[in-house]
Design an enzyme around this catalytic site. Structure first.
Site, short mmCIF file in Angstrom:
data_model
loop_
_atom_site.label_atom_id
_atom_site.label_comp_id
_atom_site.label_asym_id
_atom_site.label_seq_id
_atom_site.Cartn_x
_atom_site.Cartn_y
_atom_site.Cartn_z
N ASN A 167 39.05 98.86 41.07
CA ASN A 167 38.43 99.54 42.21
C ASN A 167 37.26 100.40 41.73
O ASN A 167 36.87 100.36 40.56
CB ASN A 167 39.48 100.38 42.96
CG ASN A 167 40.07 101.48 42.07
OD1 ASN A 167 39.49 101.85 41.05
ND2 ASN A 167 41.23 101.98 42.45
N ASP A 199 39.27 79.77 40.39
CA ASP A 199 39.93 81.07 40.43
C ASP A 199 41.28 81.03 39.70
O ASP A 199 41.73 82.04 39.17
CB ASP A 199 40.19 81.50 41.88
CG ASP A 199 38.93 82.01 42.55
OD1 ASP A 199 37.94 82.27 41.84
OD2 ASP A 199 38.93 82.13 43.79
N HIS A 229 38.90 88.08 49.97
CA HIS A 229 38.99 88.99 48.82
C HIS A 229 38.82 90.44 49.23
O HIS A 229 39.42 91.34 48.64
CB HIS A 229 37.94 88.64 47.76
CG HIS A 229 38.41 87.61 46.79
ND1 HIS A 229 39.50 87.76 45.99
CD2 HIS A 229 37.93 86.37 46.52
CE1 HIS A 229 39.68 86.68 45.25
NE2 HIS A 229 38.75 85.81 45.56
N HIS A 262 11.10 100.25 0.82
CA HIS A 262 11.43 98.85 1.12
C HIS A 262 10.75 97.92 0.12
O HIS A 262 11.32 96.95 -0.34
CB HIS A 262 10.99 98.50 2.55
CG HIS A 262 11.93 99.00 3.61
ND1 HIS A 262 12.13 100.33 3.84
CD2 HIS A 262 12.71 98.34 4.50
CE1 HIS A 262 13.00 100.48 4.84
NE2 HIS A 262 13.37 99.28 5.25
N GLU A 288 3.78 98.23 7.05
CA GLU A 288 4.53 99.17 7.87
C GLU A 288 4.67 100.53 7.20
O GLU A 288 5.37 101.41 7.70
CB GLU A 288 5.90 98.58 8.23
CG GLU A 288 5.76 97.29 9.05
CD GLU A 288 7.05 96.79 9.67
OE1 GLU A 288 8.12 97.40 9.41
OE2 GLU A 288 7.00 95.80 10.43
N GLN A 329 42.29 106.73 34.59
CA GLN A 329 43.10 107.27 33.48
C GLN A 329 43.48 106.16 32.49
O GLN A 329 43.54 106.39 31.28
CB GLN A 329 44.35 108.01 34.00
CG GLN A 329 45.30 107.20 34.87
CD GLN A 329 44.90 107.19 36.35
OE1 GLN A 329 43.76 107.43 36.70
NE2 GLN A 329 45.86 106.89 37.21
N GLU A 356 27.52 84.61 42.30
CA GLU A 356 28.65 84.57 41.35
C GLU A 356 29.27 83.16 41.38
O GLU A 356 29.38 82.50 40.36
CB GLU A 356 29.68 85.62 41.78
CG GLU A 356 30.92 85.68 40.92
CD GLU A 356 31.99 86.58 41.54
OE1 GLU A 356 31.84 86.97 42.72
OE2 GLU A 356 33.00 86.86 40.85
N HIS A 357 29.68 82.71 42.55
CA HIS A 357 30.23 81.36 42.72
C HIS A 357 29.22 80.54 43.52
O HIS A 357 28.76 80.99 44.57
CB HIS A 357 31.53 81.38 43.53
CG HIS A 357 32.60 82.26 42.95
ND1 HIS A 357 32.82 83.56 43.36
CD2 HIS A 357 33.53 82.02 41.98
CE1 HIS A 357 33.82 84.09 42.68
NE2 HIS A 357 34.28 83.18 41.84
N SER A 361 32.70 90.55 45.14
CA SER A 361 32.72 89.11 44.90
C SER A 361 31.90 88.38 45.96
O SER A 361 31.68 88.89 47.06
CB SER A 361 34.17 88.63 44.91
OG SER A 361 34.25 87.32 44.40
N TYR A 396 42.49 95.13 31.66
CA TYR A 396 42.89 95.92 32.81
C TYR A 396 43.23 94.99 33.98
O TYR A 396 42.43 94.13 34.35
CB TYR A 396 41.79 96.89 33.25
CG TYR A 396 42.30 97.76 34.37
CD1 TYR A 396 43.13 98.84 34.11
CD2 TYR A 396 42.02 97.45 35.70
CE1 TYR A 396 43.66 99.61 35.13
CE2 TYR A 396 42.55 98.21 36.74
CZ TYR A 396 43.37 99.28 36.45
OH TYR A 396 43.92 100.03 37.46
N GLN A 441 36.47 83.23 49.92
CA GLN A 441 35.73 84.38 49.44
C GLN A 441 35.95 85.58 50.34
O GLN A 441 36.17 86.70 49.88
CB GLN A 441 34.24 84.03 49.39
CG GLN A 441 33.42 85.03 48.64
CD GLN A 441 33.97 85.24 47.25
OE1 GLN A 441 34.10 84.28 46.49
NE2 GLN A 441 34.33 86.46 46.90
#
Lengths: 444, 444
Positions: free
Chosen positions: A215, A364, A266, A423, A418, A192, A330-331, A241, A130, A263
């Site tokens: 988003n 990046d 973003h 088994h 068990e 969608q 994250e970074h 981020s 995506y 950063q």
């Protein structure tokens, strides 16, 4: 805009320290959830026609077909500048190089005489990538996801991205897709698109796993389809981020400021945190941030993120490391004299940038590492995206008669413990077969 | 009980084929979800006192402390038989051997001159292992989860399992935990245990990831905490256990029947599927199933599962492979003359058992492979549990001045294409620094 106050770590209570590292609350909106639930259910029921209707409603594009003409992928390079083509080529080569190095080895081992255990790897067959729309195209994200799928050997990588009202997508996206061998691009976005890939439509193939940022609708849709029976797996949980920079007195304030602003631009909810054991350097960085911010085209967005950036003064480098590990960024950018030495204790981060010449923008775009990383504290329990996320591990075992004989008693005794007779019996029926002709000959 | 009808694959429509491989619907009960939501929220709010209250309510145990006295782990072996101790020791050794072989290599590569990219691995710090209660103890599951955590090097592995009304847990569980170096056992089960591990209580440490099987409350709670901000990651989605056996005319009907019944005795919703290109063999297996079933202590449960088992007759081995790949079984047993040759096309399975002497119970207990596997069709998009699930991958990059110079133009051009000035500037500010003294000297 005023400079931010400096937080002196050592003076804070435990609770105040936690507050200083708190992240912005993510909205858990019932309206968002219900809207996405409705979109997903519409797409499951009405397939193409639902996706086309939402694409008209949300993207303003009236399409006759969801699939992009493959010729527009094949011929994309004629529409882009030499500079961008060359940049995509360079990034592609480096990302491919690093992801090829991640190729896993199959394992084959004899755990006990006659007992062979193997771990094998297979590429996921169908993967959905995506790519968000928005103000500018994101060819870099196409490369991060597409190269991984290509190197893994996924049979059918498909890509969804929202079209413009004219029903087109940027040539940069198409050229990056071509480099990655992607022939299936579908002109849809949002919840969608996620639902279409998770469950399939007449036109969009159903995929095994969905990757990529988006988003709040995309994020919510990914969560929903990953929970639904017959849906798809997803790459990792999402969040805003963030970067944390560890600097010392000798760091270059202009470099540090530039990284914090990378950063910040973003999004307004981006987090930028500076952790430094030198007050003078922090103040220089703050001045540089204001100077550089004024020059940015996205200064409105970046300015909002800068407003809630954090400047944390520590007693020493060890305390800076402690703060970073507590935040799990994250970074993580380390601009100190002994940057490499700090790697051993610095484990909670998605990607670590070592030294003065390793800006976040290198990772990046073009160094070769993947820019899809766990954020929002998930660097404590999730991995950075890599080749293995596009593959499955599975095991194989083969026992000879002697092998089963060697461990059969253990199996039967554990089955007894068990309370699982069948088994036990599956071993017993094999070991008591006195008519057995060639006991171990038939196994390698 | 009558024999099941035989489904002739080649005569079926596409829809009928899909129906023949359909799995039992999993209940998506609003009541279950709401009950679990309430338990999770109570535990988050009232911590130990909530967990203790639920343990009294659901397990009938009135505890003064949630944590098991570590001496009861240390001294567990005095309470178990030599046979069970030896069986646990054998299983432990083989599982450890196979999981140690899975240790990943760190990667370090120069993608472009002066651009070093690394992939490193770190054990998850805190992991929560859930072991269900029920009619019999499950030391094998303790080993599958505990050995993995131990080999990965997780700092704090904790184990939750529901106590008996007397507040005790089986010595087999405790001994297996001891072998795996687990010193923290908490006497709680169900959704309250999952919530306690995901969010922490005064007594139970908060963990990064939760592993292990459980009933519908446990499964729902794992889903909920994996979606909650500040919760925990989980191992994989859950579903009823299942086996698919591919057999040919030369397979031993008694072995095949024993394997189908091993699966069937797990629960009434277990799936057992035989796919075979020889009708006579299918009929022999059906007879054997009825014969062996009558001898089982859990014949009531196994009998219910046998009622909805499937016997599919194919035209040839190739069609059998096709059926198996369409089903994507958790356990796949191949009892054919050319079993090993079939491995190449057989990729959609959690674990594959090759040849006549590789019953499922070998992998369930003692061969060395992990018995936590993707079921319910998830073998298409999730991996079998392994060492890597107890570790995180993260990346590191270090560029020299020359390295940044080499890829700087590509970064800047891509930043331009994506409209991100600050990303461009983070490179520009570094490359235009004409006062730079030792350009590449400070990086390795």
């Amino acid at each position: 805009m005023s400079s931010q106050s400096i937080i002196e770590w050592g003076t804070l209570s435990t609770q105040a320290q936690a507050d200083a590292l708190s992240r912005p609350a993510m909205k858990d909106s019932v309206l968002l959830r219900d809207t996405v639930t409705k979109i997903v259910s519409q797409v499951r029921e009405n397939q193409d026609s639902a996706v086309l209707a939402y694409t008209k409603e949300f993207d303003g594009a009236e399409l006759s077909s969801l699939r992009l003409d493959p010729d527009l992928i094949e011929n994309a390079e004629s529409e882009i500048s030499d500079a961008v083509k060359s940049a995509i080529d360079t990034a592609y080569a480096n990302i491919k190089c690093f992801h090829e190095a991640q190729r896993p080895q199959d394992i084959r081992i004899e755990t006990a005489p006659g007992v062979i255990c193997e771990q094998k790897h297979a590429a996921l067959e169908k993967v959905g990538l995506y790519i968000p729309g928005g103000s500018a195209p994101l060819p870099s994200t196409v490369l991060m996801l597409g190269v991984s799928a290509q190197v893994a050997g996924c049979e059918l990588p498909i890509l969804c991205t929202p079209p413009s009202p004219q029903g087109v997508i940027a040539a940069e996206i198409r050229y990056a897709a071509k480099k990655c061998g992607i022939q299936h691009i579908y002109l849809c976005g949002g919840a969608q698109a996620i639902a279409g890939m998770a469950f399939g439509t007449e036109t969009i193939p159903k995929v095994d796993k969905i990757f990529g940022p988006g988003n709040s609708f995309v994020t919510e849709a990914k969560q929903q389809v990953s929970q639904a029976l017959g849906g798809a797996a997803i790459d990792m949980p999402a969040g805003p981020s963030e970067v944390l920079v560890i600097a010392d007195a000798n760091a270059n304030a202009a470099y540090v400021a530039a990284d914090l602003l990378s950063q910040a631009e973003h999004g307004a909810d981006s987090q930028a945190v500076l952790v430094c054991d030198n007050q003078a350097l922090i103040e220089q960085v703050q001045q540089q941030v204001l100077l550089q911010l004024a020059q940015l085209s996205r200064r409105d967005i970046a300015g909002q993120a800068v407003e809630h950036s954090r400047y944390i003064l520590t007693a020493d480098i060890e305390q800076s490391v402690e703060v970073s590990n507590a935040y799990a960024p994250e970074h993580l950018i380390v601009q100190t004299d002994n940057a490499r030495e700090l790697l051993a204790p610095l484990k909670h981060a998605g990607s670590i940038f070592v030294g003065a010449y390793s800006p976040e923008s290198a990772g990046d775009y073009a160094s070769g590492t993947n820019h899809v990383l766990p954020t929002y504290g998930y660097a404590r329990n999730y991995s950075s995206l890599g080749l293995l996320d596009f593959m499955r591990r599975y095991t194989v075992q083969e026992l000879s008669y002697d092998g089963l004989n060697n461990i059969g008693q253990a199996i039967m005794d554990l089955a007894d413990a068990e309370g699982l007779d069948a088994h036990r019996n599956a071993v017993k029926v094999r070991l008591s077969n006195i008519n057995e002709q060639s006991r171990s000959g038939e196994n390698p």
